[in-house]
Design a protein around this motif. Structure first.
Motif, PDB file in Angstrom:
ATOM      1  N   VAL A  36       0.853  -1.185   0.000  1.00  0.00           N
ATOM      2  CA  VAL A  36       0.000   0.000   0.000  1.00  0.00           C
ATOM      3  C   VAL A  36       0.889   1.235   0.000  1.00  0.00           C
ATOM      4  O   VAL A  36       1.774   1.372   0.842  1.00  0.00           O
ATOM      5  N   TYR A  38       1.353   5.436  -0.045  1.00  0.00           N
ATOM      6  CA  TYR A  38       0.727   6.654   0.449  1.00  0.00           C
ATOM      7  C   TYR A  38       1.470   7.870  -0.087  1.00  0.00           C
ATOM      8  O   TYR A  38       2.685   7.830  -0.272  1.00  0.00           O
ATOM      9  N   HIS A  60      -3.674  10.427   0.238  1.00  0.00           N
ATOM     10  CA  HIS A  60      -4.064   9.530  -0.848  1.00  0.00           C
ATOM     11  C   HIS A  60      -3.318   8.206  -0.714  1.00  0.00           C
ATOM     12  O   HIS A  60      -2.210   8.154  -0.159  1.00  0.00           O
ATOM     13  N   CYS A  61      -3.917   7.128  -1.237  1.00  0.00           N
ATOM     14  CA  CYS A  61      -3.254   5.830  -1.181  1.00  0.00           C
ATOM     15  C   CYS A  61      -3.635   4.985  -2.390  1.00  0.00           C
ATOM     16  O   CYS A  61      -4.626   5.248  -3.075  1.00  0.00           O
ATOM     17  N   GLY A  62      -2.826   3.965  -2.657  1.00  0.00           N
ATOM     18  CA  GLY A  62      -3.082   3.035  -3.747  1.00  0.00           C
ATOM     19  C   GLY A  62      -2.482   1.687  -3.406  1.00  0.00           C
ATOM     20  O   GLY A  62      -1.796   1.539  -2.382  1.00  0.00           O
ATOM     21  N   VAL A  73       0.554   0.540  -9.939  1.00  0.00           N
ATOM     22  CA  VAL A  73      -0.231   1.019  -8.804  1.00  0.00           C
ATOM     23  C   VAL A  73      -1.659   1.276  -9.258  1.00  0.00           C
ATOM     24  O   VAL A  73      -1.886   2.024 -10.214  1.00  0.00           O
ATOM     25  N   HIS A  75      -5.199   2.895  -8.180  1.00  0.00           N
ATOM     26  CA  HIS A  75      -5.737   3.840  -7.204  1.00  0.00           C
ATOM     27  C   HIS A  75      -6.902   4.605  -7.798  1.00  0.00           C
ATOM     28  O   HIS A  75      -6.984   4.809  -9.013  1.00  0.00           O
ATOM     29  N   VAL A  77      -8.723   8.075  -8.102  1.00  0.00           N
ATOM     30  CA  VAL A  77      -8.278   9.458  -7.908  1.00  0.00           C
ATOM     31  C   VAL A  77      -9.099  10.417  -8.770  1.00  0.00           C
ATOM     32  O   VAL A  77      -9.386  10.127  -9.927  1.00  0.00           O
ATOM     33  N   PHE A  98       2.818   7.624  -9.866  1.00  0.00           N
ATOM     34  CA  PHE A  98       2.049   7.783  -8.629  1.00  0.00           C
ATOM     35  C   PHE A  98       2.756   8.744  -7.682  1.00  0.00           C
ATOM     36  O   PHE A  98       2.121   9.567  -7.014  1.00  0.00           O
ATOM     37  N   CYS A 149     -10.334   6.346  -2.937  1.00  0.00           N
ATOM     38  CA  CYS A 149      -9.034   5.665  -2.784  1.00  0.00           C
ATOM     39  C   CYS A 149      -8.966   4.674  -1.626  1.00  0.00           C
ATOM     40  O   CYS A 149      -8.577   3.520  -1.819  1.00  0.00           O
ATOM     41  N   THR A 150      -9.340   5.106  -0.423  1.00  0.00           N
ATOM     42  CA  THR A 150      -9.238   4.202   0.720  1.00  0.00           C
ATOM     43  C   THR A 150     -10.265   3.076   0.641  1.00  0.00           C
ATOM     44  O   THR A 150      -9.997   1.950   1.061  1.00  0.00           O
ATOM     45  N   VAL A 153      -8.810   0.141  -1.445  1.00  0.00           N
ATOM     46  CA  VAL A 153      -7.817  -0.686  -0.745  1.00  0.00           C
ATOM     47  C   VAL A 153      -8.488  -1.536   0.330  1.00  0.00           C
ATOM     48  O   VAL A 153      -8.210  -2.734   0.470  1.00  0.00           O
TER      49      VAL A 153
END
Length: 207
Positions: A36, A38, A60-62, A73, A75, A77, A98, A149-150, A153
């Motif tokens: 993951v 960030y 933000h995360c992916g 990656v 994600h 967005v 990313f 995004c979250t 995941v």
């Protein structure tokens, strides 16, 4: 930077060349499925996320996936179109994109403690990408036809058999309405992940 080495096993994945002039990600960092990622950006949405989640360090995360032998990656967005008319959606990009300096001031990579679960979660995320899933501007946690995004995941790991969090607790105010959602810190605080690399803040040069 934090780093961890886990043996000298051969890697079947293709090597991605990192351009140090365009990305925040340092050389020599090896990614794995299910990692993951960030990042903290400098835009309005990033500021809004940090205001809603003052204890969090990222906006933000992916998740890292294996796409035909190349680690990418996935994600969800908004506001980063690849072409004119490109809708806000779940995207798949190279790690260096990313962590492009235009999108990130700092970043971090964390790794699942169970590689098999990470692999399964990555497969789920890849399927979501191939479905051409759009970004969820309503932040509806009950509807997985669109995702933020979250949510992406968290959903991927839940389907892989490893729930990461409880119900969403963060209240997020945006123009016209209020939402309740998960923040990157909710995943980051999970003890299921261990740190791999952290990138310090990148200072932009004023012209």
């Amino acid at each position: 930077m934090l780093s961890c080495k886990e043996g000298q096993k051969s890697d079947k994945h293709k090597v991605v060349i990192i351009n140090p002039n365009s990305t925040l990600m340092p050389k020599g960092v090896q990614l794995r499925e299910g990692d993951v990622l960030y990042r903290l950006g400098g835009g309005i949405m990033s500021s809004a996320v940090l205001e809603a989640d003052p204890n969090g360090g990222y906006s933000h995360c992916g998740i890292v996936v294996d796409s035909a032998g190349t680690l990418m990656v996935v994600h969800a967005v908004p506001g980063e179109p690849d072409y004119e008319g490109d809708p806000d959606r779940v995207k798949m990009e190279t790690p260096e994109k990313f962590f492009a300096k235009e999108n990130a001031f700092k970043g971090e990579i964390t790794r699942p403690r169970d590689a098999q679960i990470g692999h399964k979660a990555a497969e789920v995320a890849l399927r979501i990408y191939h479905k051409k899933t759009l970004f969820d501007h309503d932040y509806n946690n009950e509807d997985t036809t669109k995702m933020y995004c979250t949510e992406l995941v968290i959903y991927a790991y839940e389907k892989a058999g490893r729930p990461l969090v409880g119900p969403p607790q963060h209240h997020f105010n945006i123009p016209a309405y209020e939402i309740t959602c998960w923040m990157p810190s909710d995943i980051y605080e999970s003890k299921f992940f261990k740190p791999v690399a952290r990138f310090p803040k990148y200072k932009r040069v004023k012209h």
